[in-house]
Design an enzyme around this catalytic site. Structure first.
Site, mmCIF file in Angstrom:
data_model
loop_
_atom_site.group_PDB
_atom_site.id
_atom_site.type_symbol
_atom_site.label_atom_id
_atom_site.label_comp_id
_atom_site.label_asym_id
_atom_site.label_seq_id
_atom_site.Cartn_x
_atom_site.Cartn_y
_atom_site.Cartn_z
ATOM 1 N N LYS A 1 -27.603 21.807 14.472
ATOM 2 C CA LYS A 1 -26.352 21.594 13.752
ATOM 3 C C LYS A 1 -26.261 22.543 12.555
ATOM 4 O O LYS A 1 -27.250 22.765 11.850
ATOM 5 C CB LYS A 1 -26.264 20.152 13.265
ATOM 6 C CG LYS A 1 -26.376 19.119 14.380
ATOM 7 C CD LYS A 1 -26.543 17.716 13.842
ATOM 8 C CE LYS A 1 -27.874 17.515 13.137
ATOM 9 N NZ LYS A 1 -28.128 16.115 12.745
ATOM 10 N N THR B 1 -19.552 14.739 2.598
ATOM 11 C CA THR B 1 -20.072 14.933 3.955
ATOM 12 C C THR B 1 -21.261 14.023 4.264
ATOM 13 O O THR B 1 -21.953 14.234 5.260
ATOM 14 C CB THR B 1 -20.506 16.391 4.149
ATOM 15 O OG1 THR B 1 -21.548 16.704 3.195
ATOM 16 C CG2 THR B 1 -19.339 17.348 3.941
ATOM 17 N N GLY C 1 -23.559 11.444 5.764
ATOM 18 C CA GLY C 1 -23.577 10.723 7.034
ATOM 19 C C GLY C 1 -23.130 11.509 8.239
ATOM 20 O O GLY C 1 -23.058 10.962 9.350
ATOM 21 N N THR C 2 -22.850 12.809 8.064
ATOM 22 C CA THR C 2 -22.352 13.584 9.207
ATOM 23 C C THR C 2 -23.397 13.685 10.325
ATOM 24 O O THR C 2 -23.056 13.581 11.509
ATOM 25 C CB THR C 2 -21.922 14.996 8.781
ATOM 26 O OG1 THR C 2 -22.983 15.606 8.038
ATOM 27 C CG2 THR C 2 -20.675 14.951 7.929
ATOM 28 N N GLY C 3 -24.648 13.917 9.959
ATOM 29 C CA GLY C 3 -25.683 14.058 10.984
ATOM 30 C C GLY C 3 -25.890 12.777 11.773
ATOM 31 O O GLY C 3 -25.959 12.801 13.009
ATOM 32 N N CYS C 4 -25.991 11.651 11.066
ATOM 33 C CA CYS C 4 -26.148 10.351 11.729
ATOM 34 C C CYS C 4 -24.954 10.075 12.628
ATOM 35 O O CYS C 4 -25.097 9.626 13.769
ATOM 36 C CB CYS C 4 -26.265 9.240 10.699
ATOM 37 S SG CYS C 4 -27.640 9.399 9.543
#
Length: 273
Positions: free
Chosen positions: A179, A211, A213-216
């Site tokens: 990512k 931003t 929490g975008t990965g989760c």
């Protein structure tokens, strides 16, 4: 009036709790619900955090994590699962031992360091992650920093990123999605590697400081798609669009970096978006 019963797909998240509600278990369950997938959870850690950062991390005893997973397995027909923050080697080994017996899609998000620099994976746990969890992954979703740690390779350009993805892929996951995260120089470009590199263009960069929490959320949305029966490429495409829309109306709450919004209408999200 007679009740109308439904039997939705079920997705499982194995991750830490974010007391600020922006990432971890909380973000995962919101993403599952947005895709109309029933979410169940096994808690690995409890964090004291907010929009400004992580103040404390307390791991759940491995026996407690094992009991949660066994309770779910004994009763619920899980269609897909994801892992997030696991913190230490003991929790990783406990998780991997149980997941080996589940022949369902598994999305492994190798959470290592928070956006503010807090350590979310102990140094000696990286070897356990490589050895135990990576070979089980249908999809591994590292950010660029995590990809560097897992591959031992710098990611200075596209060629470096492709080499790092190949190194990680050789460690066992069926596919790797590196990512771009908040690296604006990448313009939202992610790399999917499943034996060959495939660059996924984001198009328009969403300019927001909020931003968290975008990965989760991305890994949870992919998991929801897999639980719904989508193939991996479609699940990734819809998950990326879901995150993009969440960033466009991110929540400016707290004194630091707010989370993305999960009040996103997903009915019209298509692979072609």
């Amino acid at each position: 009036m007679k009740a109308h019963h439904i039997t939705p797909p079920i997705a499982l998240t194995i991750a830490g709790s974010d007391s600020g509600g922006g990432a971890g278990i909380q973000a995962d369950l919101r993403a599952f619900m947005a895709f109309r997938v029933h979410g169940c959870s096994a808690l690995s850690c409890v964090t004291a955090q907010n929009t400004c950062g992580v103040d404390r991390v307390d791991p759940i005893p491995p026996a407690g994590l094992e009991a949660q997973l066994q309770a779910i397995q004994n009763d619920l027909a899980v269609d897909a699962l994801k892992t997030g923050m696991l913190l230490n080697a003991e929790l990783i080994q406990t998780t991997a031992e149980l997941l080996r017996h589940w022949t369902i899609p598994k999305v492994i998000d190798p959470v290592m360091v928070s956006r503010t620099g807090a350590v979310l994976l102990e140094a000696d746990a990286i070897a356990a992650l490589r050895q135990n969890l990576l070979p089980l992954a249908t999809l591994l979703t590292p950010n660029r920093h995590e990809a560097r740690l897992l591959s031992g390779h710098e990611l200075n350009n596209d060629s470096d990123t492709e080499k790092a993805a190949a190194i990680i892929h050789a460690q066992g996951p069926a596919a790797v999605l590196i990512k771009s995260g908040s690296d604006r120089s990448q313009g939202g470009r992610d790399l999917l590697f499943n034996g060959q590199p495939h660059w996924l263009e984001e198009g328009t960069w969403v300019d927001t400081p909020h931003t968290h929490g975008t990965g989760c959320t991305l890994s949870a949305a992919v998991t929801a798609g897999l639980a719904l029966g989508q193939d991996l490429e479609e699940a990734i495409a819809r998950a990326r669009e879901y995150v993009k829309r969440g960033l466009k109306q991110a929540l400016a709450i707290g004194q630091g970096q707010g989370p993305i919004c999960h009040w996103v209408e997903i009915r019209d999200i298509k692979e072609s978006d």
